[in-house]
Design an enzyme around this catalytic site. Structure first.
Site, PDB file in Angstrom:
ATOM      1  N   GLN A  10       4.702   7.070   5.651  1.00  0.00           N
ATOM      2  CA  GLN A  10       4.205   7.772   6.829  1.00  0.00           C
ATOM      3  C   GLN A  10       4.748   7.144   8.102  1.00  0.00           C
ATOM      4  OE1 GLN A  10       0.256   8.891   5.986  1.00  0.00           O
ATOM      5  NE2 GLN A  10      -0.163   9.630   8.031  1.00  0.00           N
ATOM      6  N   SER A  95       4.382   2.848   0.468  1.00  0.00           N
ATOM      7  CA  SER A  95       3.068   3.488   0.497  1.00  0.00           C
ATOM      8  C   SER A  95       3.140   4.861  -0.174  1.00  0.00           C
ATOM      9  CB  SER A  95       2.540   3.543   1.934  1.00  0.00           C
ATOM     10  OG  SER A  95       1.172   3.914   1.945  1.00  0.00           O
ATOM     11  N   LEU A  96       2.952   5.970   0.577  1.00  0.00           N
ATOM     12  CA  LEU A  96       3.032   7.281  -0.068  1.00  0.00           C
ATOM     13  C   LEU A  96       4.392   7.482  -0.730  1.00  0.00           C
ATOM     14  CD1 LEU A  96       4.739   9.988   1.156  1.00  0.00           C
ATOM     15  CD2 LEU A  96       3.495   9.292   3.167  1.00  0.00           C
ATOM     16  N   ARG A 120      -4.853  12.496  -1.333  1.00  0.00           N
ATOM     17  CA  ARG A 120      -4.784  11.117  -0.839  1.00  0.00           C
ATOM     18  C   ARG A 120      -4.906  11.096   0.688  1.00  0.00           C
ATOM     19  NH1 ARG A 120      -0.533   7.411   0.649  1.00  0.00           N
ATOM     20  NH2 ARG A 120      -0.797   5.297  -0.175  1.00  0.00           N
ATOM     21  N   HIS A 204      -4.538   0.690   3.890  1.00  0.00           N
ATOM     22  CA  HIS A 204      -4.233  -0.519   3.106  1.00  0.00           C
ATOM     23  C   HIS A 204      -5.121  -1.717   3.460  1.00  0.00           C
ATOM     24  CE1 HIS A 204      -0.902   1.463   1.191  1.00  0.00           C
ATOM     25  NE2 HIS A 204      -0.463   1.858   2.372  1.00  0.00           N
ATOM     26  N   GLN A 253      -3.206   0.293  -4.728  1.00  0.00           N
ATOM     27  CA  GLN A 253      -2.331   0.400  -3.559  1.00  0.00           C
ATOM     28  C   GLN A 253      -3.075   0.923  -2.330  1.00  0.00           C
ATOM     29  OE1 GLN A 253      -0.483   3.687  -2.294  1.00  0.00           O
ATOM     30  NE2 GLN A 253       1.622   3.132  -2.825  1.00  0.00           N
TER      31      GLN A 253
END
Length: 315
Positions: A10, A95-96, A120, A204, A253
């Site tokens: 992102q 991440s994503l 998510r 996170h 995660q």
């Protein structure tokens, strides 16, 4: 040359992303249509035309970035015969982007990946009321320094390292007041710049536990197969191929630190000499140069990038 394909997270989204690719390649257009159908949403129109504030919403940005990444990989496969099983040692995503990596490597179907990322994004947004959480980049800090600052700033609230992106670029996340204290402490301890990030939630960190619970439930309902090449996990900064382990690590995660710097160094130690960033933006290619200059990095997101990469690939 030993390659790894890496996939952005992102912040790399921008209105117009994927449009040239869809105009130039039917397989890219079909990829975007498949994601639109899976979500029952005209996400591709939002990607191509905006408005920016809607594209930036976490629940839209996450599947949109994945769609562009997978479209790039499908174009490379169709136009140049790029086959991850033959031409890559690893895949990894920020991440994503880890979902994009898993989809590209065949662990998830495209439709399942799109739906997982939509959920998510929604779950991460809902986990913390707007304004309660924050994130800040501590520029000039190494991980140890940043961890010490976060621990001292917490004072009973949540403040933790969320992203270890590159030497001198660590992001902290948590309760807004604790993050503000971390910025003050970092400045007092001589760090050159500390910037509060324009994000809608504190990703996170432990505040994301409700989103982790939602993803645990969602991942149980989705088929996961072994990827054609190992995925370097954000949580462990090491390779994983076992479907049960992939599921577990994707849940971890959500609240865990993205160990991107260590992941790139792990791939280098395993013999990777080149990273190929597939998808929107050039963030990961830029980080690679800061992590280890001996690892080359290119970004592939437009038809011109595709042509340039495939010319070198097939030379």
């Amino acid at each position: 040359m030993s390659r790894a394909f890496v996939f952005p997270g992102q912040g790399s989204q921008a209105v117009g992303m994927g449009r040239e690719l869809a105009e130039a390649f039917e397989v890219a257009r079909h990829t975007f249509e498949e994601v639109d159908d899976a979500l029952n949403q005209r996400l591709s129109r939002l990607m191509f035309e905006g408005p920016d504030q809607d594209l930036t919403l976490t629940e839209n940005a996450q599947p949109a970035l994945m769609a562009v990444s997978v479209a790039v990989m499908r174009v490379l496969a169709q136009q140049g015969g790029v086959d991850l099983a033959k031409h890559a040692m690893f895949v990894a995503g920020h991440s994503l982007g880890e979902y994009s990596a898993l989809c590209a490597a065949g662990a998830f179907s495209l439709a399942d990946t799109a739906r997982l990322l939509k959920l998510r994004g929604q779950a991460m947004q809902k986990a913390v009321p707007v304004g309660k959480g924050a994130m800040a980049a501590l520029l000039g800090a190494d991980l140890e320094q940043a961890q010490a600052i976060a621990a001292d700033a917490a004072q009973g609230e949540v403040c933790a390292c969320a992203n270890d992106n590159a030497p001198g670029q660590v992001v902290v996340s948590g309760d807004a007041d604790a993050v503000d204290r971390a910025i003050v402490l970092a400045s007092e301890r001589g760090l050159k710049r500390c910037i509060r990030l324009p994000v809608s939630a504190p990703f996170h960190c432990a505040l994301m536990q409700p989103a982790a619970d939602a993803m645990a439930a969602a991942l149980e309902t989705v088929a996961v197969t072994a990827p054609v090449v190992p995925v370097v996990s954000n949580v462990t900064a090491s390779a994983v191929s076992d479907p049960a382990e992939i599921r577990r690590l994707l849940v971890e995660q959500v609240t865990g630190m993205v160990r991107w710097r260590e992941g790139v160094l792990f791939m280098k130690e395993q013999g990777v000499t080149a990273l190929v960033e597939a998808g929107a933006g050039k963030v990961l290619a830029g980080l690679a140069k800061r992590i280890d200059k001996s690892v080359s990095a290119v970004s592939v997101q437009t038809p011109a990038d595709v042509e340039s990469f495939l010319n070198a690939f097939n030379a």
